[in-house]
Design an enzyme around this catalytic site. Structure first.
Site, PDB file in Angstrom:
ATOM      1  N   LYS A  14     -26.924 -14.265 -50.095  1.00 12.03           N
ATOM      2  CA  LYS A  14     -25.514 -13.836 -49.740  1.00 12.03           C
ATOM      3  C   LYS A  14     -25.272 -12.353 -50.592  1.00 12.03           C
ATOM      4  O   LYS A  14     -25.526 -12.477 -51.589  1.00 12.03           O
ATOM      5  CB  LYS A  14     -24.424 -14.838 -49.591  1.00 12.03           C
TER       6      LYS A  14
HETATM    7  N1  GLU Z   1     -23.598 -14.606 -41.838  1.00 12.04           N
HETATM    8  C1  GLU Z   1     -24.013 -15.356 -41.065  1.00 12.04           C
HETATM    9  C2  GLU Z   1     -24.276 -16.592 -41.458  1.00 12.04           C
HETATM   10  O1  GLU Z   1     -23.343 -17.203 -42.615  1.00 12.04           O
HETATM   11  C3  GLU Z   1     -25.392 -14.978 -40.568  1.00 12.04           C
HETATM   12  C4  GLU Z   1     -26.418 -14.639 -41.560  1.00 12.04           C
HETATM   13  C5  GLU Z   1     -27.506 -13.928 -41.121  1.00 12.04           C
HETATM   14  O2  GLU Z   1     -27.848 -13.970 -39.867  1.00 12.04           O
HETATM   15  O3  GLU Z   1     -28.536 -13.666 -41.853  1.00 12.04           O
HETATM   16  O4  GLU Z   1     -24.886 -17.696 -41.307  1.00 12.04           O
END
Ligand code: GLU
Length: 438
Positions: A128
């Site tokens: 993240k």
């Molecule tokens: N931000 C989204 C989540 O928390 C998607 C992450 C992604 O598609 O890599 O799952």
């Protein structure tokens, strides 16, 4: 001359030590995640010998993001990219732009990505990113410069086979296009697979924008069936009316539910006879939030939690459902569209009150599932139809939910612990099979 033996090894090894920069009382969302890992550890059998792996992110990068502001000054923002685990594949997870982003938060969000990706069996680890900035205060040019400089700074650790960012809070297709372009310019070749959630014209996937909301709805239908809750006429309350909350609301209303309350950063609106989803979506587009929507009554923010409803979907930020409001929630079913919206103490209160919680790590996995489809399509340069994408998404979400439901029944645990059992077992099996290097 003889050198004295360094004295640190045995003495310094404390299995549960926290990262040196985090004090026990400053853990924030990372503390919530650690408690969730502690709850699953008794169910991991011999794999529990590897559990410390889950309590330490593999790699964390903090970067300075300096940009020229439109007024001629230079501003500095702090950026992060955390790769929590890569045992099952490259890091994968979004990037959020928010003034309150902290390293502890990004650590927790990266760990929840590891769990989520393993829960739906995607060949990814968890990662993240975030920039501590309020994007609403930036001009379009400033936003682009923040995005490009941040991407360049984290460029040393991301890549189509290393770590693949995506949208999250306050980031979207346009930002993903800038990220893809910046990385590609630095590499000297166009690398569409370095981020997902891109515009369709740049190798994005059909259905990606709606995927998280569609996944929330899909597991919601399954969960409602399990507890004998009919969606026809069911009252729905949603916190957050962005990409996740608004799409989920639309699908539930299409299935016969009534949207009675919506809360976002701007305010809370209520209409017992039903809010018009399309009209509210248009209003939010035009005004930036739900506050002031005419066909509704404004509510005090705290009253949102005690609204008479059957289904509650928190789809905004973490840490929303706590000891302060969990006892007042009226819903029978709570589906976590957001990441980390419920604290462990609130989880216990909800369990005692027999409110079924479908946890984030399965409920909102639809987004990253279609991100996976996008990544696969980019690699193969062959693009699927939207019908194919939605059908595959629904199948993956349903199968994952059913498997987790069975584990919850077998061990008599919450769906959150069951999801952690399934996911952590997969992560630690991979970890054990790969072995420790060197
Ligand atoms: N931000 C989204 C989540 O928390 C998607 C992450 C992604 O598609 O890599 O799952």
């Amino acid at each position: 001359m003889s050198l004295s033996t360094p004295s640190h090894p045995a003495a310094a090894f404390t299995p549960n030590s926290l990262p040196s920069f985090l004090q026990a009382d400053q853990l924030g969302p990372w503390g919530t995640y650690l408690q969730q890992v502690d709850r699953v550890t008794p169910y991991l059998g011999t794999l529990s010998r590897w559990v410390e792996t889950l309590k330490r992110p593999k790699r964390m990068l903090i970067v300075d993001v300096p940009i020229h502001m439109d007024n001629g000054t230079v501003a500095h923002f702090e950026g992060y990219r955390v790769q929590h685990n890569t045992s099952r594949g490259p890091g994968k997870g979004g990037v959020r732009f928010h003034q309150d982003v902290t390293l502890s938060e990004v650590m927790a969000l990266s760990a929840w990505m590891s769990v989520k990706n393993a829960a739906v069996n995607l060949p990814f680890g968890g990662a993240k990113g975030g920039v501590r900035v309020n994007p609403k205060l930036l001009s379009l040019g400033e936003l682009e410069r923040v995005t490009r400089r941040y991407t360049s700074e984290i460029g040393v650790i991301i890549g189509p086979t290393k770590d693949i960012p995506a949208p999250d809070v306050n980031t979207d297709e346009r930002i993903m296009a800038w990220m893809m372009d910046t990385y590609s310019m630095n590499e000297g070749s166009t690398a569409t697979g370095v981020v997902t959630g891109k515009p369709i014209a740049l190798g994005g996937s059909l259905g990606r924008r709606e995927a998280t909301g569609r996944g929330v709805y899909t597991v919601g239908v399954e969960a409602a069936q399990k507890i004998g809750l009919s969606l026809t006429g069911a009252k729905l309350a949603v916190q957050g009316f962005g990409n996740v909350g608004s799409v989920a609301a639309q699908l539930f209303v299409q299935a016969g539910a009534t949207l009675v309350a919506v809360q976002d950063h701007s305010g809370t609106v209520f209409n017992g006879a039903g809010l018009d989803v399309a009209a509210l979506q248009a209003y939010v587009q035009a005004h930036g939030g739900v506050a002031g929507f005419a066909a509704a009554q404004a509510l005090d923010p705290d009253v949102f939690w005690e609204v008479d409803c059957d289904v509650l979907i928190p789809a905004a930020l973490e840490g929303q459902i706590t000891v302060h409001n969990a006892a007042r929630i009226q819903a029978r079913l709570l589906i976590e569209g957001a990441n980390g919206p419920t604290t462990p103490e609130a989880d216990d209160i909800l369990a005692e009150r027999q409110i079924l919680v479908v946890p984030d790590v399965i409920a909102n996995a639809g987004g990253v599932t279609v991100s996976y489809f996008e990544w696969v399509q980019d690699f193969s340069s062959f693009f699927w139809t939207e019908a194919d994408i939605n059908a595959r998404l629904v199948r993956i979400m349903r199968e994952a939910f059913e498997g987790i439901w069975e584990v919850a029944q077998t061990h008599r645990v919450s769906l959150r612990t069951a999801t952690f059992i399934v996911a952590c077992t997969r992560i630690l099996q991979a970890r054990e099979l790969r072995g420790l290097y060197p």
